[in-house]
Scaffold this motif. Structure first.
Motif, PDB file in Angstrom:
ATOM      1  N   ASP A  90     -59.323  45.842   7.854  1.00  0.00           N
ATOM      2  CA  ASP A  90     -58.947  46.874   6.876  1.00  0.00           C
ATOM      3  C   ASP A  90     -60.150  47.270   6.011  1.00  0.00           C
ATOM      4  OD1 ASP A  90     -58.191  45.257   3.975  1.00  0.00           O
ATOM      5  OD2 ASP A  90     -58.403  44.103   5.827  1.00  0.00           O
ATOM      6  N   ASP A  91     -60.070  48.460   5.407  1.00  0.00           N
ATOM      7  CA  ASP A  91     -61.174  49.021   4.619  1.00  0.00           C
ATOM      8  C   ASP A  91     -61.553  48.144   3.437  1.00  0.00           C
ATOM      9  OD1 ASP A  91     -61.335  51.236   6.241  1.00  0.00           O
ATOM     10  OD2 ASP A  91     -59.960  52.441   5.010  1.00  0.00           O
ATOM     11  N   THR A  92     -60.572  47.645   2.723  1.00  0.00           N
ATOM     12  CA  THR A  92     -60.847  46.860   1.521  1.00  0.00           C
ATOM     13  C   THR A  92     -61.616  45.593   1.851  1.00  0.00           C
ATOM     14  OG1 THR A  92     -58.778  47.692   0.601  1.00  0.00           O
ATOM     15  CG2 THR A  92     -59.784  45.802  -0.509  1.00  0.00           C
ATOM     16  N   SER A  93     -61.160  44.865   2.858  1.00  0.00           N
ATOM     17  CA  SER A  93     -61.853  43.630   3.240  1.00  0.00           C
ATOM     18  C   SER A  93     -63.265  43.917   3.725  1.00  0.00           C
ATOM     19  CB  SER A  93     -61.080  42.898   4.337  1.00  0.00           C
ATOM     20  OG  SER A  93     -59.822  42.508   3.874  1.00  0.00           O
ATOM     21  N   TRP A  94     -63.430  44.984   4.511  1.00  0.00           N
ATOM     22  CA  TRP A  94     -64.759  45.316   5.007  1.00  0.00           C
ATOM     23  C   TRP A  94     -65.709  45.675   3.870  1.00  0.00           C
ATOM     24  CZ3 TRP A  94     -68.221  44.616   8.431  1.00  0.00           C
ATOM     25  CH2 TRP A  94     -69.309  45.459   8.532  1.00  0.00           C
ATOM     26  N   LYS A  95     -65.250  46.485   2.943  1.00  0.00           N
ATOM     27  CA  LYS A  95     -66.108  46.882   1.813  1.00  0.00           C
ATOM     28  C   LYS A  95     -66.480  45.679   0.955  1.00  0.00           C
ATOM     29  CE  LYS A  95     -64.507  51.630   1.539  1.00  0.00           C
ATOM     30  NZ  LYS A  95     -63.662  52.590   0.842  1.00  0.00           N
ATOM     31  N   ARG A  96     -65.502  44.832   0.676  1.00  0.00           N
ATOM     32  CA  ARG A  96     -65.782  43.642  -0.145  1.00  0.00           C
ATOM     33  C   ARG A  96     -66.749  42.698   0.566  1.00  0.00           C
ATOM     34  NH1 ARG A  96     -60.831  40.654  -1.974  1.00  0.00           N
ATOM     35  NH2 ARG A  96     -62.365  39.599  -3.269  1.00  0.00           N
ATOM     36  N   LEU A  97     -66.596  42.555   1.888  1.00  0.00           N
ATOM     37  CA  LEU A  97     -67.488  41.679   2.638  1.00  0.00           C
ATOM     38  C   LEU A  97     -68.894  42.256   2.704  1.00  0.00           C
ATOM     39  CD1 LEU A  97     -67.817  39.173   4.525  1.00  0.00           C
ATOM     40  CD2 LEU A  97     -67.354  40.721   6.416  1.00  0.00           C
ATOM     41  N   ARG A  99     -70.376  44.342   0.748  1.00  0.00           N
ATOM     42  CA  ARG A  99     -71.023  44.415  -0.567  1.00  0.00           C
ATOM     43  C   ARG A  99     -71.306  43.032  -1.152  1.00  0.00           C
ATOM     44  NH1 ARG A  99     -66.967  48.936  -3.026  1.00  0.00           N
ATOM     45  NH2 ARG A  99     -67.717  50.677  -1.772  1.00  0.00           N
ATOM     46  N   GLY A 100     -70.796  42.001  -0.496  1.00  0.00           N
ATOM     47  CA  GLY A 100     -71.025  40.647  -0.999  1.00  0.00           C
ATOM     48  C   GLY A 100     -70.086  40.257  -2.116  1.00  0.00           C
ATOM     49  N   GLU A 101     -68.930  40.907  -2.199  1.00  0.00           N
ATOM     50  CA  GLU A 101     -67.992  40.644  -3.285  1.00  0.00           C
ATOM     51  C   GLU A 101     -66.959  39.577  -2.942  1.00  0.00           C
ATOM     52  OE1 GLU A 101     -66.313  44.477  -4.001  1.00  0.00           O
ATOM     53  OE2 GLU A 101     -68.175  45.300  -4.825  1.00  0.00           O
ATOM     54  N   VAL A 173     -71.706  39.904   8.507  1.00  0.00           N
ATOM     55  CA  VAL A 173     -72.659  40.782   7.814  1.00  0.00           C
ATOM     56  C   VAL A 173     -73.768  39.938   7.199  1.00  0.00           C
ATOM     57  CG1 VAL A 173     -70.964  42.563   7.246  1.00  0.00           C
ATOM     58  CG2 VAL A 173     -71.396  40.740   5.634  1.00  0.00           C
ATOM     59  N   HIS A 174     -74.879  40.598   6.895  1.00  0.00           N
ATOM     60  CA  HIS A 174     -75.935  39.970   6.107  1.00  0.00           C
ATOM     61  C   HIS A 174     -75.580  40.184   4.635  1.00  0.00           C
ATOM     62  CE1 HIS A 174     -78.560  39.111   9.456  1.00  0.00           C
ATOM     63  NE2 HIS A 174     -78.412  40.360   9.895  1.00  0.00           N
ATOM     64  N   PRO A 175     -75.574  39.120   3.828  1.00  0.00           N
ATOM     65  CA  PRO A 175     -75.186  39.306   2.427  1.00  0.00           C
ATOM     66  C   PRO A 175     -76.208  40.127   1.640  1.00  0.00           C
ATOM     67  CG  PRO A 175     -75.871  37.046   2.803  1.00  0.00           C
ATOM     68  CD  PRO A 175     -75.842  37.736   4.129  1.00  0.00           C
ATOM     69  N   HIS A 176     -77.460  40.108   2.062  1.00  0.00           N
ATOM     70  CA  HIS A 176     -78.505  40.879   1.394  1.00  0.00           C
ATOM     71  C   HIS A 176     -79.227  41.705   2.457  1.00  0.00           C
ATOM     72  CE1 HIS A 176     -77.751  38.154  -1.914  1.00  0.00           C
ATOM     73  NE2 HIS A 176     -77.985  37.134  -1.107  1.00  0.00           N
ATOM     74  N   ALA A 177     -79.365  42.982   2.201  1.00  0.00           N
ATOM     75  CA  ALA A 177     -79.972  43.870   3.186  1.00  0.00           C
ATOM     76  C   ALA A 177     -81.421  43.495   3.481  1.00  0.00           C
ATOM     77  CB  ALA A 177     -79.892  45.311   2.701  1.00  0.00           C
TER      78      ALA A 177
END
Length: 192
Positions: A90-97, A99-101, A173-177
Motif C-alpha cells: 500500500d502507498d502509506t507503508s511504501w512512503k513511510r518505508l 522515507r525512513g519513517e 530500500v536504502h534508508p539513506h540515499a
C-alpha cells in the motif's frame, strides 16, 4: 597329444556347465513375424476442425496430447529489487518505508564477517524476525573496501530472493540515499 587332452578337458568342463541350463520358456513355440496390416482405403470426407481441441484424457500420454495440454504455471514472486516498490504494497507503508519513517524493530550488522557466515547470520535473523512478527528490520552490510569490496552488499539481494526468505519480504530500500551500505526490509506480518 597334450593339446588333445586339454581340448577334451575343456569340452568336458563345457558339458558340465551347459548340462544344467534350462530354457526359460520351453513350451512356448517360436512365433513367426506378423505381417503389417494392410491399410484400408476409405473415401476422404472433408471434416470440420474444431477451433479448440478437447482436452486429452489422463490416459493419453502421446506426444501430441502432451503438447495440447494447457501449461499450468505457478505465479512466481516478482524479483525483489532494492528501492523498487513491490506490487501489493500500500502507498502509506511504501512512503513511510522509503522515507525512513518506519520504526526499526531489529538491526543486523554484518561488518567483518566472511560471506558464508554473513549468509548464515542473515538466514537466522530473518527466521527470528518471522517468529517474532517484526515489521521492519535493518541489515547493515557496509560498503566494503579492497579488491573484493562489498561482496556481502552485492550478495544480499540474491539471498533475499531465496525461496525460504522471499515470501517473508514485502519491500527493500536504502534508508539513506547517499549510503548504500545498509538496507531496510519491510516484512510480512501475521495478523494479531
Amino acid at each position: 597329444m597334450a593339446k588333445r587332452v586339454l581340448k577334451e578337458e575343456e569340452e568336458s568342463l563345457w558339458r558340465m556347465v551347459v548340462r544344467d541350463i534350462v530354457p526359460l520358456h520351453p513350451s512356448r513355440p517360436k512365433s513367426k513375424p506378423v505381417p503389417p496390416p494392410t491399410p484400408k482405403v476409405e473415401a476422404v470426407k472433408p471434416a470440420r476442425v474444431p477451433l479448440v481441441s478437447p482436452p486429452p484424457s489422463e490416459q493419453d500420454l502421446s506426444f501430441r496430447a502432451l503438447l495440447a495440454r494447457p501449461v499450468l504455471r505457478r505465479p512466481r514472486p516478482q524479483d525483489l529489487r532494492v528501492g523498487v516498490r513491490s506490487p501489493g504494497l500500500d502507498d502509506t507503508s511504501w512512503k513511510r518505508l522509503s522515507r525512513g519513517e518506519l520504526k526499526v524493530d531489529a538491526k543486523l550488522d554484518l561488518h567483518g564477517y566472511i560471506v558464508q557466515d554473513a549468509f548464515e547470520r542473515l538466514l537466522d535473523f530473518m527466521h527470528r524476525a518471522k517468529a517474532r512478527n517484526w515489521r521492519c528490520v535493518e541489515v547493515v552490510t557496509g560498503l566494503g573496501s579492497g579488491a573484493t569490496s562489498g561482496l556481502i552488499r552485492r550478495e544480499l539481494p540474491l539471498w533475499l530472493q531465496r525461496a525460504d526468505i522471499r515470501p517473508m519480504v514485502l519491500a527493500v530500500v536504502h534508508p539513506h540515499a547517499a549510503n548504500h551500505g545498509s538496507v531496510r526490509i519491510l516484512l510480512r506480518t501475521k495478523r494479531r
